[in-house]
Design a protein around this motif. Structure first.
Motif, PDB file in Angstrom:
ATOM      1  N   GLU B 192       0.833  -1.204   0.000  1.00 56.02           N
ATOM      2  CA  GLU B 192       0.000   0.000   0.000  1.00 56.02           C
ATOM      3  C   GLU B 192       0.867   1.253   0.000  1.00 56.02           C
ATOM      4  O   GLU B 192       1.748   1.406   0.849  1.00 56.02           O
ATOM      5  N   VAL B 193       0.596   2.141  -0.936  1.00 48.43           N
ATOM      6  CA  VAL B 193       1.358   3.383  -1.059  1.00 48.43           C
ATOM      7  C   VAL B 193       0.368   4.526  -1.302  1.00 48.43           C
ATOM      8  O   VAL B 193      -0.475   4.422  -2.196  1.00 48.43           O
ATOM      9  N   PRO B 194       0.447   5.605  -0.523  1.00 49.70           N
ATOM     10  CA  PRO B 194      -0.444   6.744  -0.780  1.00 49.70           C
ATOM     11  C   PRO B 194      -0.163   7.366  -2.155  1.00 49.70           C
ATOM     12  O   PRO B 194       0.981   7.388  -2.597  1.00 49.70           O
ATOM     13  N   GLU B 195      -1.226   7.861  -2.790  1.00 56.96           N
ATOM     14  CA  GLU B 195      -1.050   8.547  -4.077  1.00 56.96           C
ATOM     15  C   GLU B 195      -0.346   9.884  -3.894  1.00 56.96           C
ATOM     16  O   GLU B 195       0.451  10.293  -4.721  1.00 56.96           O
ATOM     17  N   ASP B 196      -0.675  10.579  -2.815  1.00 58.20           N
ATOM     18  CA  ASP B 196      -0.061  11.883  -2.560  1.00 58.20           C
ATOM     19  C   ASP B 196       1.437  11.723  -2.302  1.00 58.20           C
ATOM     20  O   ASP B 196       1.900  10.657  -1.913  1.00 58.20           O
ATOM     21  N   SER B 197       2.167  12.822  -2.479  1.00 56.31           N
ATOM     22  CA  SER B 197       3.583  12.835  -2.120  1.00 56.31           C
ATOM     23  C   SER B 197       3.725  12.831  -0.603  1.00 56.31           C
ATOM     24  O   SER B 197       2.908  13.412   0.105  1.00 56.31           O
ATOM     25  N   TYR B 198       4.775  12.196  -0.129  1.00 61.43           N
ATOM     26  CA  TYR B 198       5.075  12.210   1.312  1.00 61.43           C
ATOM     27  C   TYR B 198       6.554  11.926   1.480  1.00 61.43           C
ATOM     28  O   TYR B 198       7.215  11.433   0.566  1.00 61.43           O
ATOM     29  N   THR B 199       7.056  12.245   2.645  1.00 61.63           N
ATOM     30  CA  THR B 199       8.463  11.984   2.931  1.00 61.63           C
ATOM     31  C   THR B 199       8.594  11.141   4.184  1.00 61.63           C
ATOM     32  O   THR B 199       7.732  11.177   5.067  1.00 61.63           O
ATOM     33  N   ILE B 200       9.663  10.383   4.232  1.00 63.87           N
ATOM     34  CA  ILE B 200      10.040   9.657   5.450  1.00 63.87           C
ATOM     35  C   ILE B 200      11.394  10.215   5.866  1.00 63.87           C
ATOM     36  O   ILE B 200      12.335  10.195   5.076  1.00 63.87           O
TER      37      ILE B 200
END
Lengths: 377, 337
Positions: B192-200
């Motif tokens: 599962e991966v969000p469509e929106d951009s995100y950072t870790i």
């Protein structure tokens, strides 16, 4: 002599519920009933563990528990039959046959996919708003989550209500799958998003249900367009009373890792066991989406005025003359239940034992009952 | 919303979203634009394993094919980074680091330090590592410990599609040189991966699984191997906590130490060869900082100190598997003075 067709119909299959969009299977951690027990509608049947949360499955009907199909700790796909309920006069042979078929279905894994909520989006004021819909009955209910939450927080409420109404759960701007930009972050902007959703969907009459910040948002929406709102159900709403846990809100907003976040989440529940690693993980994943931090910071300015509440929803409620029901967890550590006194004689208030701020997750039946009451008028 | 996509798609999506967001992001490498425009090919190959496929069409002029000269194009990427671009260079296989190492460790890694903090080098070197594809000794190594050894580099090992996307976006936005190591055998892994951009954020380990009996620190592809072992161990009544450091530099030592303080046992699972590796590094950290908590000697599950064999049966034997991890855990559980 009994008609075989109608007796087969008299067997109610208790199935693994679909609590939330991502749920594929669940595990029964405890059965509260045994074969031969008489159950009434709303009785707790079993505790079910999803990968997100543990909740109690309530009986949708009355009758005798004739067979328990799924064992404790067995992983059952959503829609799989876990027990059979039927009146005492349904013959054993028919029950045996139904039990055998159900068991075979579980063992083969060939359980039909259950249609979960249908996802959709609308455009309001240049923002995309995401929502999930379940049920198709005539009346319409709109569920509005709180600060930092999303439409999935209604997972235990949306399904039972869907038998009575078309139930939409929406993501407010800044949350879930909706556009993260919240503009000025004001209550008016959020209420405008809700009213825009209703307009786009052609919903002329709706029962609004709001939790926490969502409680203030639905109040503001009702104040702006009272004619559209059939009732308000406020679940631990913000904007009533003069006490708010500002430390919790600031801690939630600023936490930048699961380790920082988890202690704050303990304030949300009466039972600290509800604060699972999965819950903290999911919230961190949300907080790390681009734009979420700015949205949470902006909304914090709406919720707080120093250490005091920044919203006065009680004043807005005066513009709405329709029925108002309030549900509040007695163990609420974010917005204490004593805030309900601000509603005076205006609303019927139900105080719920063993529930904190997330009363719709910890004691969902209390919220379902309140909304059902509103639907019954 | 989150949907299920592959590790390969997660890397591709991170590149696409950052290229959309920031015009200074460019992609360059061998065959990244290869094939495009030639008869029968509308799109680029997208690199040897197709990771950058589709970007050439969408971002004309920003996906560059390079000669087979790692020293030249990694050097060009490092130079471009100092001049304001955010290049993502694809070093096809980590095994080829030898021919461009000066550009990385003596140039990119040193600029910020040697120019008094006034120079930034926001370059990402994406590279593929690891055994399991029967690609023999020169295309299968786990050389990330070599990069981890160099101060001034950040070294990232995503273990899942979710990690791949969030860590790559963080890598592109980071102002320091980042070595982004993708395991070849993980490209088809889905999650599962969000469509929106995100950072870790870098330097934050992920606790993949909670447990009180033993701490397993696993890196990159070994995280899923450790999960498989932990599931089997749980059936036998042993609860393993699994920690995925996600970045080897910076390393989140706090999360590892806190876990060992609780469990008293440590097993490190690393596909790299064992000498001067993350396995020895993490073992040393725990021996030094949490010695009093240890109830058994530290166990390391690694490849043997040999080149990666070409013969499939030997290659399978070479790579740490769930059985070896479970055996190591049992050894720590059974240990008596």
């Amino acid at each position: 002599m009994t008609d075989p067709v109608s007796t087969e119909d008299a067997i109610t299959k208790v199935t693994m519920p679909k609590w939330g969009l991502s749920m594929k299977s669940g595990k029964i951690t405890a059965w509260f009933v045994a074969e031969g027990d008489e159950v009434a509608e709303g009785d707790d049947l079993a505790d079910i563990d999803t990968d997100k949360i543990t909740g109690a499955l309530e009986s949708a009907g009355a009758g005798l528990v004739r067979r328990i199909i799924a064992e404790t700790n067995e992983d059952v796909p959503v829609g799989g039959t876990i027990a059979l309920i039927a009146p005492a006069d349904v013959p054993e042979e028919l029950i045996d046959e139904a039990a055998r078929a159900a068991r075979e279905e579980l063992d083969s894994g060939a359980v039909d996919e259950v249609a979960g909520p249908v996802l959709g989006t609308v455009q309001v004021d240049g923002r995309t708003l995401s929502y999930a819909t379940l049920g198709a009955a005539e009346e319409t209910v709109l569920l509005v989550h709180g600060y930092g939450g999303d439409k999935n927080s209604w997972l235990f409420v949306q399904e039972p209500l869907s038998a009575r109404a078309t139930v939409h759960a929406i993501d407010l701007p800044g949350h879930g799958d909706s556009t993260k930009d919240v503009g000025d972050g004001s209550l008016d902007t959020l209420a405008g998003a809700l009213l825009g959703f209703l307009e786009q969907q052609g919903i002329e009459r709706v029962h609004l249900v709001g939790h926490s910040l969502g409680g203030a948002v639905v109040t503001a929406a009702a104040a702006r367009e009272p004619g559209r709102i059939a009732s308000l159900t406020l679940v631990a709403p913000a904007g009533y009373g003069d006490t708010i846990n500002a430390d919790y809100l600031r801690g939630f907003a600023s936490a930048s890792s699961r380790r920082e976040l988890k202690p704050h989440l303990l304030h949300l529940f009466a039972d600290s066991g509800q604060v699972t690693r999965q819950l903290a993980d999911d919230l961190m994943k949300f907080k790390r989406l681009d734009g979420v931090q700015q949205a949470l910071d902006r909304l914090l300015g709406t919720l707080l005025d120093g250490d005091r509440p920044g919203i006065d929803a009680a004043a807005l409620l005066q513009k709405f003359a329709g029925p108002v029901t309030v549900v509040w967890g007695r163990a609420d550590q974010v917005l204490p239940a004593a805030n309900a006194t601000a509603l005076g004689g205006r609303a019927q208030v139900t105080y719920v034992d063993h529930a904190g701020h997330m009363v719709h997750m910890e004691q969902p039946s209390a919220v379902v009952d309140a909304v059902t009451g509103a639907l019954d008028g | 919303m989150a949907r299920t996509i592959s590790y390969r798609e997660a890397v591709n999506e991170a590149l696409r979203q950052e290229m959309e967001r920031d015009p200074s992001v460019i992609v360059m490498g061998e065959d990244n634009a290869g094939g495009a425009g030639s008869p029968g090919e509308d799109d680029a190959w997208g690199g040897v394993l197709g990771v950058t496929k589709g970007l050439y069409e969408q971002f004309p002029g920003r996906v560059l094919d390079t000669p087979i000269s790692e020293s030249a194009f990694v050097g060009a990427a490092v130079g471009a980074a100092t001049r304001g671009l955010r290049p993502v260079a694809e070093l096809m296989f980590i095994d080829f680091m030898g021919v461009c190492f000066d550009q990385i460790f003596n140039q990119a890694a040193k600029f910020r330090y040697m120019f008094g903090g006034k120079a930034v080098t926001p370059v990402v070197v994406r590279t593929m590592y690891g055994a399991g594809l029967n690609a023999a000794a020169q295309h299968s190594q786990c050389l990330y410990p070599v990069f981890t050894h160099i101060p001034g580099l950040k070294v990232v090992l995503p273990s899942s599609p979710y990690e791949a996307k969030g860590l790559l976006i963080q890598a592109i936005r980071d102002n320091d040189p980042v070595i982004f190591c993708e395991h070849k055998a993980l490209y088809d892994m889905t999650g599962e991966v969000p469509e929106d951009s995100y950072t870790i954020p870098f330097g934050e380990a992920n606790v993949v699984r909670d447990g009180d009996d033993v701490t397993i620190v696993a890196l990159g592809r070994m995280v899923s191997v450790a999960e498989e072992a932990a599931a089997e161990l749980a059936r036998q009544g042993v609860q393993a906590e699994i920690i995925d450091p996600r970045t080897t530099s910076p390393l989140d030592s706090d999360t590892i130490l806190e876990s060992v303080e609780n469990t008293g046992r440590l097993v490190v699972v690393d596909e790299a060869t064992p000498r001067c590796s993350m396995a020895t590094d993490i073992s040393a950290l725990v021996a030094q900082e949490a010695f009093g908590a240890l109830r058994a000697p530290i166990e390391m599950v690694t490849a043997p100190h040999t080149p990666v064999p070409f013969a499939q049966t030997l290659e399978q034997l070479y790579i740490p598997d769930a059985q070896k991890v479970a055996n190591a855990v049992k050894k720590t559980m059974d240990w008596k003075k």
